[in-house]
Structure formats: structure tokens, C-alpha cells
Design a protein around this motif. Structure first.
Motif, PDB file in Angstrom:
ATOM      1  N   GLU A 178       0.176  -0.140 -15.372  1.00  0.00           N
ATOM      2  CA  GLU A 178      -1.043  -0.953 -15.497  1.00  0.00           C
ATOM      3  C   GLU A 178      -1.461  -1.480 -14.126  1.00  0.00           C
ATOM      4  OE1 GLU A 178      -3.014  -1.871 -18.029  1.00  0.00           O
ATOM      5  OE2 GLU A 178      -1.950  -0.919 -19.688  1.00  0.00           O
ATOM      6  N   ALA A 179      -0.470  -1.968 -13.390  1.00  0.00           N
ATOM      7  CA  ALA A 179      -0.769  -2.563 -12.082  1.00  0.00           C
ATOM      8  C   ALA A 179      -1.252  -1.512 -11.087  1.00  0.00           C
ATOM      9  CB  ALA A 179       0.478  -3.274 -11.546  1.00  0.00           C
ATOM     10  N   VAL A 180      -0.668  -0.321 -11.154  1.00  0.00           N
ATOM     11  CA  VAL A 180      -1.100   0.757 -10.241  1.00  0.00           C
ATOM     12  C   VAL A 180      -2.586   1.030 -10.452  1.00  0.00           C
ATOM     13  CG1 VAL A 180      -0.951   3.270  -9.911  1.00  0.00           C
ATOM     14  CG2 VAL A 180       1.123   1.875  -9.860  1.00  0.00           C
ATOM     15  N   PRO A 233      -8.479  -3.347  -2.359  1.00  0.00           N
ATOM     16  CA  PRO A 233      -7.973  -2.411  -3.366  1.00  0.00           C
ATOM     17  C   PRO A 233      -7.127  -1.318  -2.726  1.00  0.00           C
ATOM     18  CG  PRO A 233     -10.336  -2.102  -3.032  1.00  0.00           C
ATOM     19  CD  PRO A 233      -9.940  -3.293  -2.227  1.00  0.00           C
ATOM     20  N   HIS A 234      -6.177  -0.825  -3.480  1.00  0.00           N
ATOM     21  CA  HIS A 234      -5.329   0.272  -2.977  1.00  0.00           C
ATOM     22  C   HIS A 234      -5.050   1.253  -4.109  1.00  0.00           C
ATOM     23  CE1 HIS A 234      -2.359   2.580  -0.877  1.00  0.00           C
ATOM     24  NE2 HIS A 234      -1.505   2.394  -1.863  1.00  0.00           N
ATOM     25  N   ARG A 235      -5.299   2.514  -3.816  1.00  0.00           N
ATOM     26  CA  ARG A 235      -5.015   3.557  -4.806  1.00  0.00           C
ATOM     27  C   ARG A 235      -3.701   4.258  -4.475  1.00  0.00           C
ATOM     28  NH1 ARG A 235      -9.290   4.971  -8.243  1.00  0.00           N
ATOM     29  NH2 ARG A 235     -11.251   4.017  -7.561  1.00  0.00           N
ATOM     30  N   VAL A 236      -2.748   4.116  -5.381  1.00  0.00           N
ATOM     31  CA  VAL A 236      -1.469   4.834  -5.254  1.00  0.00           C
ATOM     32  C   VAL A 236      -1.732   6.297  -5.594  1.00  0.00           C
ATOM     33  CG1 VAL A 236       0.843   5.072  -6.271  1.00  0.00           C
ATOM     34  CG2 VAL A 236      -0.127   2.784  -5.866  1.00  0.00           C
ATOM     35  N   LYS A 237      -1.170   7.217  -4.780  1.00  0.00           N
ATOM     36  CA  LYS A 237      -1.461   8.637  -5.014  1.00  0.00           C
ATOM     37  C   LYS A 237      -0.684   9.209  -6.193  1.00  0.00           C
ATOM     38  CE  LYS A 237      -2.973   9.955  -0.420  1.00  0.00           C
ATOM     39  NZ  LYS A 237      -2.486  10.323   0.896  1.00  0.00           N
ATOM     40  N   ARG A 238       0.585   8.832  -6.304  1.00  0.00           N
ATOM     41  CA  ARG A 238       1.406   9.404  -7.370  1.00  0.00           C
ATOM     42  C   ARG A 238       2.363   8.374  -7.936  1.00  0.00           C
ATOM     43  NH1 ARG A 238       1.422  15.189  -5.975  1.00  0.00           N
ATOM     44  NH2 ARG A 238       0.083  15.209  -4.172  1.00  0.00           N
ATOM     45  N   VAL A 239       2.646   8.515  -9.226  1.00  0.00           N
ATOM     46  CA  VAL A 239       3.681   7.707  -9.870  1.00  0.00           C
ATOM     47  C   VAL A 239       4.706   8.667 -10.463  1.00  0.00           C
ATOM     48  CG1 VAL A 239       4.225   6.035 -11.692  1.00  0.00           C
ATOM     49  CG2 VAL A 239       2.055   5.850 -10.435  1.00  0.00           C
ATOM     50  N   TYR A 240       5.958   8.478 -10.101  1.00  0.00           N
ATOM     51  CA  TYR A 240       7.037   9.305 -10.627  1.00  0.00           C
ATOM     52  C   TYR A 240       8.035   8.425 -11.371  1.00  0.00           C
ATOM     53  CZ  TYR A 240       5.341  12.843  -7.314  1.00  0.00           C
ATOM     54  OH  TYR A 240       4.566  13.729  -6.603  1.00  0.00           O
ATOM     55  N   PHE A 241       8.799   9.064 -12.246  1.00  0.00           N
ATOM     56  CA  PHE A 241       9.716   8.326 -13.126  1.00  0.00           C
ATOM     57  C   PHE A 241      11.160   8.755 -12.855  1.00  0.00           C
ATOM     58  CE2 PHE A 241       5.559   8.700 -14.908  1.00  0.00           C
ATOM     59  CZ  PHE A 241       5.299   7.476 -15.502  1.00  0.00           C
ATOM     60  N   TYR A 242      12.000   7.786 -12.571  1.00  0.00           N
ATOM     61  CA  TYR A 242      13.429   8.075 -12.369  1.00  0.00           C
ATOM     62  C   TYR A 242      14.211   7.667 -13.617  1.00  0.00           C
ATOM     63  CZ  TYR A 242      13.874   3.054 -11.231  1.00  0.00           C
ATOM     64  OH  TYR A 242      13.851   1.680 -11.285  1.00  0.00           O
ATOM     65  N   VAL A 245       1.772  14.116 -14.269  1.00  0.00           N
ATOM     66  CA  VAL A 245       0.827  15.142 -13.793  1.00  0.00           C
ATOM     67  C   VAL A 245       1.614  16.239 -13.108  1.00  0.00           C
ATOM     68  CG1 VAL A 245      -1.154  13.606 -13.537  1.00  0.00           C
ATOM     69  CG2 VAL A 245       0.448  13.865 -11.648  1.00  0.00           C
ATOM     70  N   PRO A 246       1.168  17.496 -13.231  1.00  0.00           N
ATOM     71  CA  PRO A 246       1.917  18.582 -12.614  1.00  0.00           C
ATOM     72  C   PRO A 246       1.948  18.440 -11.097  1.00  0.00           C
ATOM     73  CG  PRO A 246       0.076  19.416 -13.936  1.00  0.00           C
ATOM     74  CD  PRO A 246      -0.047  17.939 -13.907  1.00  0.00           C
ATOM     75  N   LEU A 247       3.038  18.891 -10.507  1.00  0.00           N
ATOM     76  CA  LEU A 247       3.134  18.865  -9.050  1.00  0.00           C
ATOM     77  C   LEU A 247       2.363  20.040  -8.468  1.00  0.00           C
ATOM     78  CD1 LEU A 247       6.891  18.035  -8.427  1.00  0.00           C
ATOM     79  CD2 LEU A 247       4.954  16.476  -8.596  1.00  0.00           C
ATOM     80  N   LEU A 248       1.690  19.786  -7.360  1.00  0.00           N
ATOM     81  CA  LEU A 248       0.994  20.845  -6.638  1.00  0.00           C
ATOM     82  C   LEU A 248       1.884  21.265  -5.474  1.00  0.00           C
ATOM     83  CD1 LEU A 248      -1.629  22.491  -6.110  1.00  0.00           C
ATOM     84  CD2 LEU A 248      -2.378  20.578  -4.688  1.00  0.00           C
ATOM     85  N   LYS A 272       0.790  -1.238   0.000  1.00  0.00           N
ATOM     86  CA  LYS A 272       0.000   0.000   0.000  1.00  0.00           C
ATOM     87  C   LYS A 272       0.829   1.298   0.000  1.00  0.00           C
ATOM     88  CE  LYS A 272      -4.021  -2.168   2.118  1.00  0.00           C
ATOM     89  NZ  LYS A 272      -3.707  -3.418   1.417  1.00  0.00           N
ATOM     90  N   PRO A 273       1.745   1.439  -0.942  1.00  0.00           N
ATOM     91  CA  PRO A 273       2.553   2.668  -0.972  1.00  0.00           C
ATOM     92  C   PRO A 273       1.724   3.867  -1.417  1.00  0.00           C
ATOM     93  CG  PRO A 273       2.930   1.372  -2.949  1.00  0.00           C
ATOM     94  CD  PRO A 273       2.040   0.539  -2.064  1.00  0.00           C
ATOM     95  N   GLU A 274       2.084   5.045  -0.889  1.00  0.00           N
ATOM     96  CA  GLU A 274       1.441   6.278  -1.360  1.00  0.00           C
ATOM     97  C   GLU A 274       2.052   6.699  -2.687  1.00  0.00           C
ATOM     98  OE1 GLU A 274       1.021   9.567   1.129  1.00  0.00           O
ATOM     99  OE2 GLU A 274      -0.092   8.472   2.655  1.00  0.00           O
ATOM    100  N   ILE A 275       3.353   6.493  -2.804  1.00  0.00           N
ATOM    101  CA  ILE A 275       4.059   6.913  -4.009  1.00  0.00           C
ATOM    102  C   ILE A 275       4.799   5.715  -4.600  1.00  0.00           C
ATOM    103  CG2 ILE A 275       5.799   8.479  -4.959  1.00  0.00           C
ATOM    104  CD1 ILE A 275       5.305  10.311  -2.582  1.00  0.00           C
ATOM    105  N   VAL A 276       4.691   5.582  -5.918  1.00  0.00           N
ATOM    106  CA  VAL A 276       5.413   4.531  -6.639  1.00  0.00           C
ATOM    107  C   VAL A 276       6.375   5.197  -7.625  1.00  0.00           C
ATOM    108  CG1 VAL A 276       5.099   2.828  -8.495  1.00  0.00           C
ATOM    109  CG2 VAL A 276       3.752   2.635  -6.399  1.00  0.00           C
ATOM    110  N   PHE A 277       7.575   4.671  -7.687  1.00  0.00           N
ATOM    111  CA  PHE A 277       8.559   5.136  -8.663  1.00  0.00           C
ATOM    112  C   PHE A 277       8.839   4.026  -9.667  1.00  0.00           C
ATOM    113  CE2 PHE A 277       9.416   8.057  -5.200  1.00  0.00           C
ATOM    114  CZ  PHE A 277       9.834   9.226  -5.819  1.00  0.00           C
TER     115      PHE A 277
END
Ligand SMILES: [Zn+2]
Length: 237
Positions: free
Chosen positions: A124-126, A142-151, A225-228, A99-104
Motif C-alpha cells: 500500500e505504501a509503495v 513522491p517516489h516511485r519504487v521500480k520493483r517489489v519482490y517477496f522473500y 510481475v514477470p522479470l525482464l 527512495k529505493p529502486e527495489i523494495v523487498f
């Protein structure tokens, strides 16, 4: 033992991907008390140097250096990360367990196709992880990840945002050096870009990212998505 929840979960195609792209950020997060996990989709069973057993050991050492709470591998086939429902389901299970909030994930513009394919599978999995009626054999909640970022792994792209890792560059370099089979050239090494100054190149890149934002070292990231910005991040504005 407490909960198994993670604040951040970083996926890579191979052990060492996450360290290359965001080892400093992970060290910074864990130093701040965040629970961070790293999951490799494959064991890099086709890599030119080293072997699966050795690379697992190296990955564990790197994880300890960075202070991560969970280091796992899904054992999917190296060079076989194609969009398959069973692969997506396996990743959904991991997301639902931790249940991570953020996925990279890796940024897709990269010379190694596995890196972009890793990102596509995880994206897809997120999405599926948050779908109530998407069934998996394991954790069903179910778990909704809040953000996905790319490294970034091999690429050097204009980042959408950066993280100051000046105080954590040493940890990042130590984690990378834990992968001796990949980055240290020996008489028996197969010639790859990795054994020819790769760590030095990563260091130079993070210095360039740092220069963009006037710090010694930074890691660069992309976001769809833009950062707030929160109030306390607005500085003098
Ligand atoms: Zn890789």
C-alpha cells in the motif's frame, strides 16, 4: 555524508525476518557496492524470548555483518500490523526519504500472520509513495519504487527467481547467529520453533533452492510481475 538514497530497502515485520529470508542476497548486494537498508515494522515486543532492547542490539549487529547502510524500526505494535492509514503513511515517509529502486517484503504464505500483513502494508505504501498528492508530515517528494519482490521467512515455496548466495552463506549464518536471544537455546528459553534447529533448517532450505539452479546455496523469491531478462543474462540463448 552523501545522499541518504538506498538502492534496495527490505522491510520485515520483526528484526531477523529479513536476515532469515534474504541475508545472503543483502550481503551480496552490499559487497557489490549497493546501498541497502533494512526497516523493521515492529520491535517484536511480544516475542517469547529476548526483549526489545536486546533485539535492537542484535539487529544492529546483524546489520553490520551484512554491511547495510540503514537499519531502522517503525516501532509499530507486534501482532498489530493491520491496514491502518497512519501505519501506511509512516511507511510512505520512509520510502520517500530513502527512495529505493527495489523494495523487498515477506511473502504472504507464511505461518506467522504478521509477515503477510507487513507485505500488505508496504505494498500500500509503495503505491501511495508515488502519488503526488498523498500527503505526509515528513518528506513530500513522491517516489516511485521500480520493483517489489517477496522473500520467504518460514515458508518453502517454488521460487519465481533465485539469487546465488554460495559465497555469502557464511555472512547470512553469522547474521542469524547475531540473534542469540532467538536462535540459541538456553535453560531459560521458552520453547519455540526458533530455538530448535531453526538456523539449520534455513541453511537446508537455501541448499535446496541452490540445488534447483545448480549452485551450492541460493535464496528464493516471488514476484507478482514477470522479470525482464537483460541481454547479458540470456546466457547461451
Ligand atoms: Zn517475523
Amino acid at each position: 555524508m552523501g545522499s541518504s538514497f538506498l538502492d534496495v530497502l527490505a522491510f520485515g515485520a520483526h528484526p531477523d525476518d529479513v536476515e532469515i529470508g534474504m541475508g545472503g542476497t543483502i550481503a551480496k548486494l552490499t559487497a557489490a557496492g549497493k546501498r541497502v537498508g533494512i526497516y523493521d515494522l515492529t520491535d517484536a515486543d511480544l516475542s517469547s524470548n529476548g526483549n526489545v532492547e536486546l533485539r535492537r542490539k542484535e539487529a544492529q549487529n546483524a546489520a553490520e555483518i551484512l554491511g547495510v547502510s540503514v537499519r531502522g524500526s517503525l516501532g509499530l505494535p507486534d501482532r498489530g500490523l493491520f491496514l491502518q492509514p497512519d501505519y501506511i503513511t509512516k511507511i510512505v515517509e520512509i520510502i520517500r526519504i530513502y527512495k529505493p529502486e527495489i523494495v523487498f517484503v515477506p511473502y504472504h504464505e507464511d505461518r506467522h500472520p504478521d509477515h503477510g500483513n507487513c507485505a500488505h502494508l508496504v505494498e500500500e505504501a509503495v503505491f501511495s509513495a508515488g502519488v503526488k498528492k498523498f500527503t505526509t508530515a515528513g518528506c513530500q517528494e513522491p517516489h516511485r519504487v521500480k520493483r517489489v519482490y517477496f522473500y520467504m521467512i518460514n515458508g518453502f515455496h517454488q521460487p519465481d527467481f533465485t539469487v546465488d548466495i554460495s559465497l555469502f552463506m557464511d555472512s547470512k549464518l553469522s547474521a542469524l547467529r547475531a540473534y542469540k536471544s532467538q536462535f540459541v537455546k538456553t535453560n531459560s528459553s521458552f520453547e519455540t520453533p526458533l530455538v530448535n534447529g531453526y538456523i539449520e533448517n534455513v541453511e537446508a532450505r537455501e541448499r535446496m533452492f541452490g540445488q534447483l539452479v545448480n549452485v551450492s546455496y541460493a535464496e528464493g523469491f516471488k514476484t507478482k510481475v514477470p522479470l525482464l531478462l537483460e541481454q547479458d543474462l540470456l546466457g547461451e540463448i
